[in-house]
Design a protein around this motif. Structure first.
Motif, short mmCIF file in Angstrom:
data_model
loop_
_atom_site.label_atom_id
_atom_site.label_comp_id
_atom_site.label_asym_id
_atom_site.label_seq_id
_atom_site.Cartn_x
_atom_site.Cartn_y
_atom_site.Cartn_z
N SER A 27 0.85 -1.14 0.03
CA SER A 27 -0.11 -0.11 0.14
C SER A 27 0.93 1.20 0.10
O SER A 27 0.53 2.35 -0.62
N GLY A 31 0.76 3.78 -3.13
CA GLY A 31 0.48 5.22 -2.99
C GLY A 31 1.46 6.13 -3.28
O GLY A 31 1.29 7.06 -3.98
N MET A 36 -2.93 3.99 -8.09
CA MET A 36 -4.32 4.01 -7.20
C MET A 36 -5.03 2.78 -7.10
O MET A 36 -5.86 2.58 -6.47
N HIS A 39 -3.49 0.59 -5.29
CA HIS A 39 -3.68 1.00 -3.73
C HIS A 39 -4.98 0.57 -3.16
O HIS A 39 -5.35 0.26 -2.13
#
Length: 215
Positions: A27, A31, A36, A39
Motif C-alpha cells: 500500500s 500510494g 491508485m 492501492h
C-alpha cells in the motif's frame, strides 16, 4: 528436563500478521507511485484481513482472543515495570497496540477523495467533497501514525530480544516456543470451521463496503 513445545499463535493469526505486513508495504509503494488502482485493491485486502481479525479476536485460538490480552492501563503499566509475570501471547502493553492498529486501519481511506475528485474511497459518496478531502488528509496522517506504531512494535521486539532474551519473531513463524520447565503444553483451541466462517464473513463485509454499501 525434556523441552516442551508450547503453542503460542494459531495459523490464521500468523497468516493475518504476515499478510498484513506485506499489504502495508505494498500500500505504501502503490500510494507513493500513484498506482491508485493497486492501492485501492490493497486497501480492500487489508479491510478483509481486519474484519477477519476482529472476528477471530472473539472466536479464535486462546492467545488470539481479545479477552486474553486486552486489559486495563494498570496491567500494562505493571508489565512495563516488570511487576507482572510474562505470559504466552500478547502482553498487556502489546494488546493495546494491536487494538490501536486495528482501529486506525479499518477507518483509513474509506471516505477519502483526491483533489480532482477522480479517485475516492468506496464510501466517499456519503460525504461532501470537502469532507472527502479532509478524510484524504486524515488518511495520510493516520498512515504516518501507523508507521510510528510499526516502528514502536519493531523496537519492542528488539528490546525483548536483547534485554529480556525472548524471541518474539520465531513463534510468529512456527507457531510455538520451546519451554524447559516441564509443564504440559496447553492447546490453543482453534477450529477450521470457525476460520472458514470468518473468511466468509470477511469476504461479505469487504464486498459490501467495496460496493459503497449497496448490493
Amino acid at each position: 528436563m525434556k523441552p516442551t513445545l508450547q503453542p503460542v499463535w494459531d495459523l490464521p493469526l500468523r497468516l493475518f500478521h504476515w499478510l498484513l505486513v506485506g499489504l502495508l508495504a505494498f500500500s505504501w509503494w502503490s500510494g507513493e507511485n500513484h498506482e491508485m488502482e493497486w492501492h485501492r485493491w490493497s486497501g480492500y485486502a487489508i479491510l478483509f484481513l481486519l474484519v477477519f481479525r476482529l472476528y477471530w479476536g472473539l472466536v479464535g485460538g486462546t492467545t488470539a482472543r481479545f479477552a486474553h490480552f486486552v486489559r486495563g492501563p494498570r496491567a500494562a503499566y505493571a508489565y512495563l515495570r516488570g511487576l507482572e509475570r510474562p505470559d504466552i501471547g500478547h502482553n498487556p502493553l502489546g494488546g493495546w497496540s494491536v487494538l490501536a492498529i486495528l482501529i486506525v486501519m479499518v477507518t483509513a481511506g474509506l471516505f477519502a477523495v483526491d483533489v480532482d475528485g477522480l479517485e475516492s474511497g468506496p464510501l466517499a459518496d456519503y460525504v461532501s467533497f470537502d469532507a472527502g478531502r479532509w478524510a484524504s488528509d486524515m488518511h495520510s496522517l493516520i498512515f504516518n501514525l501507523l508507521l510510528g506504531l510499526i516502528a514502536l512494535h519493531v523496537a519492542a521486539i528488539l528490546f525483548y530480544q536483547v534485554a529480556r532474551r525472548r524471541n518474539l519473531i520465531g513463534p510468529m513463524i512456527t507457531g510455538g516456543t520451546t519451554t524447559i520447565d516441564g509443564s504440559t503444553a496447553v492447546p490453543l483451541g482453534t477450529s477450521a470451521w470457525r476460520a472458514l466462517i470468518g473468511l466468509l464473513i470477511a469476504a461479505a463485509v469487504t464486498y459490501f463496503v467495496s460496493e459503497g454499501l449497496h448490493f
